[in-house]
Enzyme design. Structure first.
Site, PDB file in Angstrom:
ATOM      1  N   TRP A 102       0.815  -1.220   0.000  1.00  0.00           N
ATOM      2  CA  TRP A 102       0.000   0.000   0.000  1.00  0.00           C
ATOM      3  C   TRP A 102       0.847   1.267   0.000  1.00  0.00           C
ATOM      4  CZ3 TRP A 102      -4.300  -0.376  -2.182  1.00  0.00           C
ATOM      5  CH2 TRP A 102      -5.111  -1.498  -2.013  1.00  0.00           C
ATOM      6  N   ASP A 172      -1.924   6.944   5.955  1.00  0.00           N
ATOM      7  CA  ASP A 172      -2.998   6.107   5.443  1.00  0.00           C
ATOM      8  C   ASP A 172      -3.353   5.146   6.569  1.00  0.00           C
ATOM      9  OD1 ASP A 172      -4.617   4.220   4.269  1.00  0.00           O
ATOM     10  OD2 ASP A 172      -3.236   3.699   2.641  1.00  0.00           O
ATOM     11  N   LYS A 196     -12.742  -1.254   6.143  1.00  0.00           N
ATOM     12  CA  LYS A 196     -12.065  -2.170   7.069  1.00  0.00           C
ATOM     13  C   LYS A 196     -12.577  -1.964   8.508  1.00  0.00           C
ATOM     14  CE  LYS A 196      -9.068  -2.449   3.441  1.00  0.00           C
ATOM     15  NZ  LYS A 196      -8.337  -1.591   2.535  1.00  0.00           N
TER      16      LYS A 196
HETATM   17  C1  LIG Z   1      -7.655  -1.227   1.450  1.00  0.00           C
HETATM   18  C2  LIG Z   1      -6.543  -0.242   1.536  1.00  0.00           C
HETATM   19  C3  LIG Z   1      -6.353   0.749   0.561  1.00  0.00           C
HETATM   20  C4  LIG Z   1      -7.213   0.846  -0.668  1.00  0.00           C
HETATM   21  O1  LIG Z   1      -8.480   1.238  -0.361  1.00  0.00           O
HETATM   22  P1  LIG Z   1      -9.564   1.492  -1.501  1.00  0.00           P
HETATM   23  O2  LIG Z   1     -10.705   1.995  -0.692  1.00  0.00           O
HETATM   24  O3  LIG Z   1      -9.829   0.175  -2.160  1.00  0.00           O
HETATM   25  O4  LIG Z   1      -9.026   2.495  -2.427  1.00  0.00           O
HETATM   26  C5  LIG Z   1      -5.322   1.640   0.739  1.00  0.00           C
HETATM   27  N1  LIG Z   1      -4.509   1.583   1.802  1.00  0.00           N
HETATM   28  C6  LIG Z   1      -4.666   0.641   2.749  1.00  0.00           C
HETATM   29  C7  LIG Z   1      -3.729   0.633   3.921  1.00  0.00           C
HETATM   30  C8  LIG Z   1      -5.682  -0.293   2.648  1.00  0.00           C
HETATM   31  O5  LIG Z   1      -5.840  -1.230   3.591  1.00  0.00           O
END
Ligand SMILES: *Cc1c(COP(=O)(O)O)cnc(C)c1O
Length: 361
Positions: A102, A172, A196
């Site tokens: 990521w 993030d 999540k």
């Molecule tokens: C799932 C995830 C993403 C991507 O998320 P989307 O909503 O599919 O764009 C980005 N960063 C992390 C850490 C994630 O777990």
């Protein structure tokens, strides 16, 4: 309800009481004679739903008043572009910590808009550790420092907040927001896709310090400009109303659980017992350095990987689904976010034990 245990990394298990409440309220919200799905986002009922969600998020994370909270679309992936577009400003350069898939995606996207310094990386260790940040060098042109708080695919989590040496810190937090205490004051910006720990797919939370607003590049798409979104209270266009409502229900549930302190204690317990079992078994391996193991995503392997397919099949028959590792890395992974009941982890451990018993040489 006959529910199975779902270890999906996202969209992921929802709190059961929220599903029940949403289903009760679906056709007729609070005796108003219509569904949230049918409400105008400009009406007082929906505005109240939206404001309540923001107030609850502010309360749970103790977000200071000089931060804006935005509810946006496009997932965390859209923020990979929005962050540099809004924050690079005239400095033109950003620093990123590389800890896995990521953070890599965030880096590749930011490179489209400016210079990116990868100031620390654990690539040489195959992303099994958080890199040493003690000698972090940030060029004076650096506009912000970005890191991925929890690498959802690799199962690597920062147990601390990195020092940003006076520049805005950006994270993030898609896969660990609200799972542990977080001092928002340390950050310039926090973003998280909801699917999540916050609720449904389709909505993304951005928490941004007000002094960082108003510096977006002129070519920034209007929809991605944080200051414009803040001015319109995230209703520049039609927001994802139902996702926003569900996110609000998840926040109410979290408050009823006792807030972040209570959920963090439960998350520690859930993760600890699973890692303890894996470590004690000669049959399973956790590849991640114990200091940096994620409490949310637990990747593991079978010492004899030829059993993996059977493992997945037998797990499914036992009512445990989505234990496959991410398609890019293989292996196995159990995601155990806030809403994953402790009973699911207990059931998984019981299954690991019995599978080992049946297949050990
Ligand atoms: C799932 C995830 C993403 C991507 O998320 P989307 O909503 O599919 O764009 C980005 N960063 C992390 C850490 C994630 O777990």
């Amino acid at each position: 309800m006959a529910r199975i245990y779902n270890f999906s990394a996202g969209p992921s298990t929802f709190p059961e009481p929220v599903l029940e409440q949403a289903s009760r309220e679906l056709p007729d919200w609070h005796a108003k004679g219509l569904s949230v799905l049918e409400m105008t986002h400009r009406g007082q009922d929906f505005v109240a739903i939206a404001q309540k969600a923001e107030a609850d998020l502010r309360e749970l994370l103790q977000i200071p008043v000089h931060y804006k909270v935005l509810f946006l679309q496009g997932g965390a992936t859209t923020q990979f572009a929005a962050v540099p577009l809004n924050l690079l400003g005239s400095r033109g350069k950003a620093a990123y910590i590389h800890t896995g898939i990521w953070s890599e995606k965030a880096i590749r996207e930011a490179e489209k808009y400016g210079e990116v310094d990868v100031v620390a990386s654990s690539e040489a260790e195959n992303f099994t550790v958080i890199p040493d940040l003690s000698g972090l060098k940030l060029d004076e042109r650096t506009a912000y420092l970005h890191y991925t708080a929890n690498e959802t695919i690799g199962g690597l989590e920062f147990p601390f907040i990195p020092e940003a040496h006076g520049i805005p810190l950006v994270t993030d937090a898609s896969s660990n927001i609200l799972s542990r205490a977080l001092d928002v004051n340390r950050f310039g910006l926090i973003y998280a896709g909801a699917q999540k720990n916050l609720g449904p797919a389709g909505i993304t939370v951005v928490i941004v310090r007000e002094d960082l607003l108003g510096k977006a590049r002129p070519e920034t798409p209007t929809i991605l400009d944080y200051s414009i979104q803040a001015k319109h209270e995230s209703m520049l266009n039609t927001p994802p109303t139902y996702s926003w409502y569900l996110l609000g229900l998840v926040l109410e549930w979290l408050k009823q659980q006792g807030g972040i302190a209570a959920i963090e204690a439960r998350n520690i317990r859930k993760a600890q017992k699973l890692y303890d079992f894996i470590d004690a078994s000669p049959f399973y391996i956790s590849p991640i350095d114990p200091r940096y193991r994620s409490r949310m995503n637990v990747p593991f392997r079978l010492v004899n990987s030829t059993f993996e397919k059977t493992f997945i099949e037998e797990a499914r028959s036992a009512g445990l689904i989505n234990l496959e590792g991410h398609r890019s890395v293989g292996g196995l992974r159990a995601s155990i976010y806030n809403a994953q009941p402790e009973a699911a982890v207990d059931a998984l451990i019981a299954f690991l034990k019995s599978f080992e018993g049946r297949h050990v040489a």
